[in-house]
Design an enzyme around this catalytic site. Structure first.
Site, PDB file in Angstrom:
ATOM      1  N   ARG A  34      52.475  39.795  55.128  1.00  0.00           N
ATOM      2  CA  ARG A  34      51.917  38.921  56.175  1.00  0.00           C
ATOM      3  C   ARG A  34      53.012  38.052  56.784  1.00  0.00           C
ATOM      4  NH1 ARG A  34      47.170  36.512  52.603  1.00  0.00           N
ATOM      5  NH2 ARG A  34      47.103  38.406  51.372  1.00  0.00           N
ATOM      6  N   MET A  40      58.927  41.437  45.855  1.00  0.00           N
ATOM      7  CA  MET A  40      60.086  40.564  45.680  1.00  0.00           C
ATOM      8  C   MET A  40      61.112  41.151  44.700  1.00  0.00           C
ATOM      9  SD  MET A  40      61.699  37.996  46.638  1.00  0.00           S
ATOM     10  CE  MET A  40      60.712  36.929  47.666  1.00  0.00           C
ATOM     11  N   ARG A  46      34.044  35.679  41.962  1.00  0.00           N
ATOM     12  CA  ARG A  46      35.000  35.096  42.901  1.00  0.00           C
ATOM     13  C   ARG A  46      34.574  35.454  44.321  1.00  0.00           C
ATOM     14  NH1 ARG A  46      40.803  37.226  44.710  1.00  0.00           N
ATOM     15  NH2 ARG A  46      41.312  35.446  45.992  1.00  0.00           N
ATOM     16  N   ASN A  91      57.622  34.630  37.959  1.00  0.00           N
ATOM     17  CA  ASN A  91      58.607  35.602  37.462  1.00  0.00           C
ATOM     18  C   ASN A  91      59.974  35.593  38.124  1.00  0.00           C
ATOM     19  OD1 ASN A  91      56.899  37.135  35.549  1.00  0.00           O
ATOM     20  ND2 ASN A  91      55.688  37.472  37.397  1.00  0.00           N
ATOM     21  N   GLU A 119      42.929  32.147  37.386  1.00  0.00           N
ATOM     22  CA  GLU A 119      41.760  31.909  38.233  1.00  0.00           C
ATOM     23  C   GLU A 119      40.471  32.301  37.510  1.00  0.00           C
ATOM     24  OE1 GLU A 119      44.299  33.990  41.049  1.00  0.00           O
ATOM     25  OE2 GLU A 119      43.283  32.908  42.649  1.00  0.00           O
ATOM     26  N   GLY A 174      56.220  33.299  41.817  1.00  0.00           N
ATOM     27  CA  GLY A 174      56.483  31.960  41.278  1.00  0.00           C
ATOM     28  C   GLY A 174      56.682  31.954  39.771  1.00  0.00           C
ATOM     29  N   ASN A 213      35.508  39.955  39.916  1.00  0.00           N
ATOM     30  CA  ASN A 213      36.220  39.786  41.186  1.00  0.00           C
ATOM     31  C   ASN A 213      36.115  41.119  41.927  1.00  0.00           C
ATOM     32  OD1 ASN A 213      38.004  39.388  43.261  1.00  0.00           O
ATOM     33  ND2 ASN A 213      39.718  38.734  41.978  1.00  0.00           N
ATOM     34  N   HIS A 252      43.274  30.464  47.864  1.00  0.00           N
ATOM     35  CA  HIS A 252      43.854  30.321  46.511  1.00  0.00           C
ATOM     36  C   HIS A 252      43.455  28.989  45.860  1.00  0.00           C
ATOM     37  CE1 HIS A 252      47.430  32.929  48.128  1.00  0.00           C
ATOM     38  NE2 HIS A 252      46.545  33.706  47.524  1.00  0.00           N
TER      39      HIS A 252
HETATM   40  P1  AMP Z   1      50.395  38.502  42.587  1.00  0.00           P
HETATM   41  O1  AMP Z   1      49.860  38.699  43.982  1.00  0.00           O
HETATM   42  O2  AMP Z   1      50.311  37.089  42.113  1.00  0.00           O
HETATM   43  O3  AMP Z   1      49.871  39.489  41.589  1.00  0.00           O
HETATM   44  O4  AMP Z   1      51.956  38.793  42.717  1.00  0.00           O
HETATM   45  C1  AMP Z   1      52.434  40.078  42.985  1.00  0.00           C
HETATM   46  C2  AMP Z   1      53.869  39.987  43.405  1.00  0.00           C
HETATM   47  O5  AMP Z   1      54.658  39.318  42.408  1.00  0.00           O
HETATM   48  C3  AMP Z   1      54.540  41.356  43.514  1.00  0.00           C
HETATM   49  O6  AMP Z   1      54.350  41.911  44.769  1.00  0.00           O
HETATM   50  C4  AMP Z   1      55.994  41.021  43.307  1.00  0.00           C
HETATM   51  O7  AMP Z   1      56.579  40.774  44.559  1.00  0.00           O
HETATM   52  C5  AMP Z   1      55.997  39.745  42.524  1.00  0.00           C
HETATM   53  N1  AMP Z   1      56.593  39.902  41.188  1.00  0.00           N
HETATM   54  C6  AMP Z   1      56.021  40.370  40.065  1.00  0.00           C
HETATM   55  N2  AMP Z   1      56.923  40.398  39.033  1.00  0.00           N
HETATM   56  C7  AMP Z   1      58.093  39.929  39.540  1.00  0.00           C
HETATM   57  C8  AMP Z   1      59.399  39.712  39.011  1.00  0.00           C
HETATM   58  N3  AMP Z   1      59.688  39.978  37.736  1.00  0.00           N
HETATM   59  N4  AMP Z   1      60.336  39.230  39.850  1.00  0.00           N
HETATM   60  C9  AMP Z   1      60.061  38.966  41.136  1.00  0.00           C
HETATM   61  N5  AMP Z   1      58.856  39.142  41.700  1.00  0.00           N
HETATM   62  C10 AMP Z   1      57.883  39.616  40.927  1.00  0.00           C
END
Ligand code: AMP
Length: 401
Positions: free
Chosen positions: A241, A284, A91, A335, A385, A333, A7, A180
């Site tokens: 975004r 988050m 990817r 976590n 993915e 989603g 990727n 996605h």
């Molecule tokens: P991704 O783009 O799928 O890697 O997701 C990254 C985002 O997941 C991070 O910017 C966080 O906002 C969120 N994230 C990761 N771990 C947690 C957690 N334990 N609780 C809430 N949000 C999380």
């Protein structure tokens, strides 16, 4: 068959080496800061110690050579020689209308990906760099490309067209493409398997909510609608975004603030979303921590995010005339207990009922968080993915043998 999944970003390159006899990951890693003064290679072979190396890596060809060196290293490697790698899967973000599935790389395929640079200026050029770099380092090894947009090519014309002059579609292919797709495809398949029900019989809403976020209405195993559009800016509120807004905001703000096209693009892509409303973070975790402490801007950011997400779930239930399964995946989603809890708390009109204890359980496996009484199955499914790309690569290489 052993195969490498790549990727490639503009200054980064993620990789995973698979053994497809049992789909196990033999090694994985990440090269960062390609083209900058001190590049970082982080490599971890399964069952071996993680290794981090800082060196000068000026372009992707060198990055892949260094990765291959690590994969064949006596101490940290898992291969005796590079020749053991029998295929490479890449990817690619944008496949436009040309690619409805993954494809074996040929000269024509590369030209088509290049033609799509306009639609994905940040993402498609590095993919070509990755493909060329892999070809140079592993000549003769078949390469496959998997597109983020391909899964959504099943969307109907009434769903993918924007209500703007049709000439813009004819001339410039302005339409909704989504993103996605590999993740939405993967988690919907895993959901059906987990529930032991035929995918074709299910109405599924897949919520891929990470830094970027999109929802898909999956009906009969196919993408019927998805929240991202021409670019990954449309749809949900995201980390940085904006997601949906009145298009007139763009011209109004450009006029008032005297912004250029690139400045307004940067504002909407990098300085909006959770970051803009909280004023402090796009993550988050920080937002929910701030909310727990009663910090008003984080609370507002969370409430807007949750409200917009919930409205999309409602609209996709309407689009499919019902919903059997809601899947949460990606960083947020998978976590965020509180995001899932608050969204589901307000979906009782659909018959959604989640078990607060099950919602708190942490595990790397697919799991149900809804109660036995819930009319909708609510699942948390870790996305993968890379595995999806590995499977497509394996299948396509076999088919072309
Ligand atoms: P991704 O783009 O799928 O890697 O997701 C990254 C985002 O997941 C991070 O910017 C966080 O906002 C969120 N994230 C990761 N771990 C947690 C957690 N334990 N609780 C809430 N949000 C999380």
């Amino acid at each position: 068959m052993k195969l490498l999944v790549i990727n490639a970003g503009s200054s980064s390159l993620k990789y995973q080496l698979y053994d497809m006899t049992d789909e196990s990951v033999l090694a994985k890693g990440l090269v960062e800061r390609i083209g900058m003064d001190s590049s970082i290679l982080n490599h971890k072979a399964t069952g071996k110690e993680e290794v981090t190396e800082v060196s000068e890596i000026l372009e992707h060809t060198t990055a892949i050579r260094k990765v291959l060196d690590k994969l064949t290293d006596k101490e940290h490697g898992v291969l005796n020689s590079v020749e053991e790698i029998q295929a490479v899967g890449h990817r690619v973000v944008h496949g436009g209308e040309a690619f409805k599935g993954s494809a074996l790389v040929t000269g024509d395929v590369k030209s088509e990906i290049r033609r799509l640079f306009d639609l994905a200026p940040l993402h498609n050029p590095p993919a070509i760099l990755g493909i060329n770099a892999a070809e140079k380092n592993m000549p003769g090894v078949p390469q496959v490309v998997a597109f983020d947009t391909a899964f959504h090519q099943t969307m109907d014309e009434k769903v993918y067209l924007y209500p703007i002059p049709k000439v813009l579609y004819k001339k410039h292919r302005v339409r909704r493409y989504g993103a996605h797709g590999t993740s939405h495809d993967y988690v919907s398949k895993v959901a059906a398997k987990y529930l032991n029900r035929p995918l074709e019989d299910l109405k599924i809403i897949t919520c891929h909510i990470g830094n970027g976020a999109s929802l898909t209405a999956v009906k009969d195993g196919k993408s019927m609608d998805t929240s991202m559009g021409l670019t990954p800016l449309e749809g949900l509120m995201m980390g940085t975004r904006s997601g949906d807004l009145d298009p007139a905001v763009v011209t109004f703000v450009m006029n008032k603030e005297e912004l250029s096209i690139s400045e307004v693009n940067s504002m909407l892509n990098k300085h909006s979303g959770l970051l803009a409303i909280s004023g402090s973070s796009s993550d988050m975790r920080d937002i929910t921590d701030g909310m727990a402490e009663g910090e008003p801007n984080s609370t507002l950011a969370f409430e807007m995010y949750e409200y917009r997400l919930r409205k999309y779930i409602g609209s996709y239930a309407a689009a499919m005339n019902g919903v059997d399964v809601i899947v949460f995946t990606a960083g947020v989603g998978e976590n965020s207990v509180v995001v899932r809890e608050k969204v589901c708390e307000n979906l009782t009109y659909l018959g959604v009922e989640i078990d607060p204890e099950l919602n708190k359980v942490r595990s790397g496996d697919p799991r149900r968080i809804s109660t036995p009484n819930s009319k909708v199955e609510v699942l948390v499914i870790p996305t993968n993915e890379e595995l999806m790309i590995a499977r497509d690569t394996y299948r396509i290489v076999q088919e072309n043998n």
